[in-house]
Enzyme design. Sequence first.
Site, PDB file in Angstrom:
ATOM      1  N   LEU A 113      23.936 107.383 -12.045  1.00  0.00           N
ATOM      2  CA  LEU A 113      25.103 107.576 -12.897  1.00  0.00           C
ATOM      3  C   LEU A 113      25.852 108.833 -12.426  1.00  0.00           C
ATOM      4  O   LEU A 113      25.224 109.873 -12.208  1.00  0.00           O
ATOM      5  CB  LEU A 113      24.650 107.765 -14.352  1.00  0.00           C
ATOM      6  CG  LEU A 113      25.808 107.774 -15.339  1.00  0.00           C
ATOM      7  CD1 LEU A 113      26.286 106.354 -15.594  1.00  0.00           C
ATOM      8  CD2 LEU A 113      25.403 108.422 -16.646  1.00  0.00           C
TER       9      LEU A 113
ATOM     10  N   LYS B  38      27.744 102.834 -16.880  1.00  0.00           N
ATOM     11  CA  LYS B  38      26.996 103.323 -18.047  1.00  0.00           C
ATOM     12  C   LYS B  38      26.810 102.171 -19.028  1.00  0.00           C
ATOM     13  O   LYS B  38      27.468 102.084 -20.068  1.00  0.00           O
ATOM     14  CB  LYS B  38      27.712 104.540 -18.675  1.00  0.00           C
ATOM     15  CG  LYS B  38      26.727 105.442 -19.425  1.00  0.00           C
ATOM     16  CD  LYS B  38      27.287 106.826 -19.639  1.00  0.00           C
ATOM     17  CE  LYS B  38      26.476 107.669 -20.598  1.00  0.00           C
ATOM     18  NZ  LYS B  38      25.077 107.889 -20.250  1.00  0.00           N
TER      19      LYS B  38
ATOM     20  N   ARG C  53      26.177  82.033 -28.416  1.00  0.00           N
ATOM     21  CA  ARG C  53      25.423  82.527 -27.263  1.00  0.00           C
ATOM     22  C   ARG C  53      25.634  81.650 -26.027  1.00  0.00           C
ATOM     23  O   ARG C  53      25.329  80.454 -26.041  1.00  0.00           O
ATOM     24  CB  ARG C  53      23.930  82.606 -27.588  1.00  0.00           C
ATOM     25  CG  ARG C  53      23.137  83.227 -26.452  1.00  0.00           C
ATOM     26  CD  ARG C  53      21.647  83.342 -26.749  1.00  0.00           C
ATOM     27  NE  ARG C  53      20.965  83.982 -25.639  1.00  0.00           N
ATOM     28  CZ  ARG C  53      20.557  83.337 -24.542  1.00  0.00           C
ATOM     29  NH1 ARG C  53      20.762  82.051 -24.425  1.00  0.00           N
ATOM     30  NH2 ARG C  53      19.950  84.001 -23.563  1.00  0.00           N
TER      31      ARG C  53
ATOM     32  N   ARG D 191      35.199 107.935 -16.938  1.00  0.00           N
ATOM     33  CA  ARG D 191      33.987 107.167 -16.603  1.00  0.00           C
ATOM     34  C   ARG D 191      33.896 105.905 -17.465  1.00  0.00           C
ATOM     35  O   ARG D 191      33.496 104.850 -16.990  1.00  0.00           O
ATOM     36  CB  ARG D 191      32.739 108.042 -16.767  1.00  0.00           C
ATOM     37  CG  ARG D 191      31.466 107.348 -16.276  1.00  0.00           C
ATOM     38  CD  ARG D 191      30.268 108.270 -16.250  1.00  0.00           C
ATOM     39  NE  ARG D 191      29.914 108.724 -17.586  1.00  0.00           N
ATOM     40  CZ  ARG D 191      28.984 109.647 -17.841  1.00  0.00           C
ATOM     41  NH1 ARG D 191      28.325 110.216 -16.844  1.00  0.00           N
ATOM     42  NH2 ARG D 191      28.707 110.008 -19.071  1.00  0.00           N
TER      43      ARG D 191
ATOM     44  N   HIS E  96      25.932  82.724 -21.603  1.00  0.00           N
ATOM     45  CA  HIS E  96      26.034  83.851 -20.665  1.00  0.00           C
ATOM     46  C   HIS E  96      27.478  84.090 -20.214  1.00  0.00           C
ATOM     47  O   HIS E  96      27.889  85.220 -20.007  1.00  0.00           O
ATOM     48  CB  HIS E  96      25.155  83.610 -19.439  1.00  0.00           C
ATOM     49  CG  HIS E  96      23.682  83.706 -19.728  1.00  0.00           C
ATOM     50  ND1 HIS E  96      23.025  82.803 -20.527  1.00  0.00           N
ATOM     51  CD2 HIS E  96      22.754  84.600 -19.339  1.00  0.00           C
ATOM     52  CE1 HIS E  96      21.744  83.135 -20.615  1.00  0.00           C
ATOM     53  NE2 HIS E  96      21.555  84.232 -19.905  1.00  0.00           N
TER      54      HIS E  96
ATOM     55  N   TYR F 265      28.768 102.349 -22.642  1.00  0.00           N
ATOM     56  CA  TYR F 265      28.775 103.434 -23.619  1.00  0.00           C
ATOM     57  C   TYR F 265      29.082 104.769 -22.967  1.00  0.00           C
ATOM     58  O   TYR F 265      29.136 104.890 -21.741  1.00  0.00           O
ATOM     59  CB  TYR F 265      27.447 103.487 -24.373  1.00  0.00           C
ATOM     60  CG  TYR F 265      26.282 104.105 -23.618  1.00  0.00           C
ATOM     61  CD1 TYR F 265      25.694 103.454 -22.535  1.00  0.00           C
ATOM     62  CD2 TYR F 265      25.776 105.344 -23.974  1.00  0.00           C
ATOM     63  CE1 TYR F 265      24.622 104.016 -21.855  1.00  0.00           C
ATOM     64  CE2 TYR F 265      24.700 105.916 -23.301  1.00  0.00           C
ATOM     65  CZ  TYR F 265      24.124 105.248 -22.249  1.00  0.00           C
ATOM     66  OH  TYR F 265      23.070 105.812 -21.579  1.00  0.00           O
TER      67      TYR F 265
ATOM     68  N   GLU G 198      17.735 109.656  -9.617  1.00  0.00           N
ATOM     69  CA  GLU G 198      18.087 110.445 -10.808  1.00  0.00           C
ATOM     70  C   GLU G 198      16.926 110.370 -11.778  1.00  0.00           C
ATOM     71  O   GLU G 198      15.873 109.826 -11.451  1.00  0.00           O
ATOM     72  CB  GLU G 198      19.377 109.906 -11.439  1.00  0.00           C
ATOM     73  CG  GLU G 198      19.267 108.462 -11.901  1.00  0.00           C
ATOM     74  CD  GLU G 198      20.521 107.945 -12.602  1.00  0.00           C
ATOM     75  OE1 GLU G 198      21.355 108.741 -13.062  1.00  0.00           O
ATOM     76  OE2 GLU G 198      20.643 106.710 -12.721  1.00  0.00           O
TER      77      GLU G 198
END
Length: 288
Positions: A204, A148, A101, A53, A103, A34, A180
């Site tokens: 990040l 992110k 579903r 990014r 992985h 995101y 951070e």
Amino acid sequence: MSAEIVYLNGEFLPAEKASVSVLERGFIFGDGVYEVIPVYGGRLFRLDEHLKRLTDSLSSVQIKNPLSISQWRDVIIELVARNGGGDLSIYLQVTRGVATRDHAFPVNVPSTLFLMANPLKAMSDEVHKKGVAAVTAEDIRWKYCHIKSISLLGHVMLRQQALDQNASEAILIRDGHITEGAASNVFIVKNGELITPPKSDFLLPGITRDLVLEIAATHHIPFKEANFTPQVLSGADEVWLTSSTKEILPVTLLNGFPVGCGKPDILWQRMIALYQEYKQNIRKNLSH
Ligand code: PDD
């Protein structure tokens, strides 16, 4: 509900009409990435940097970028317009799509693309005058913090740990060094010098962080990117937190003890004024 018109897989529609399958991998696995992009006076803040990014995050998790840079720009500009412009934060996420579903990455499945706009609130007078409290906490997150990722369980738990101690943010410690915040980057000021941890997989690469360093360089404010310990953090003259939605927050209470003089101090005052000036230029379309 704050989001009004959202964007989902090619369509602009009211938030309550937007829905995705329960088998979407973002829902099942937190499998996606995101961005959060501020908008001031209807103008996008550091869009190129945010999209760069995003591209890096997508390639790190092997999701094909669904849009070109100019398509991203067009979608975001239209979403801003459909939500009335002004000061907003644009949230966008790309998740790996809908599949049974398993992985393993699904084959030939289109990613899901979702964007929304939320109001972006200016810093309150209270925070401006008094600053915020923070606590330190062990960094329990995974080793790819430069991505992110929407998998934010570690961040969510750490942030809540701070709130439960009447603090706004958790400042994280990994292997004896500050990395951070749970949703921010960290700066300290010591003897007039601004210090922030260097970029690595453990934090990040914040867009606000980079802008603060850029402003420091332009205005001859001494700075360096260097690791520091929790002891150095506790003994700092000033501590700041940066993020797209919170801008630059002065931390005046750390683990229950005052930071420096216990009030937002001189270098923060200077930096926040320069940051506001930069934002004003965005509003007037003088920079991006
Ligand atoms: N988070 N570090 C973490 C872990 C973050 O989640 C964020 C921002 C930052 C600051 O990055 P930037 O300056 O590019 O916003 C650093 C966003 C705002 C969020 O998750 O809502």
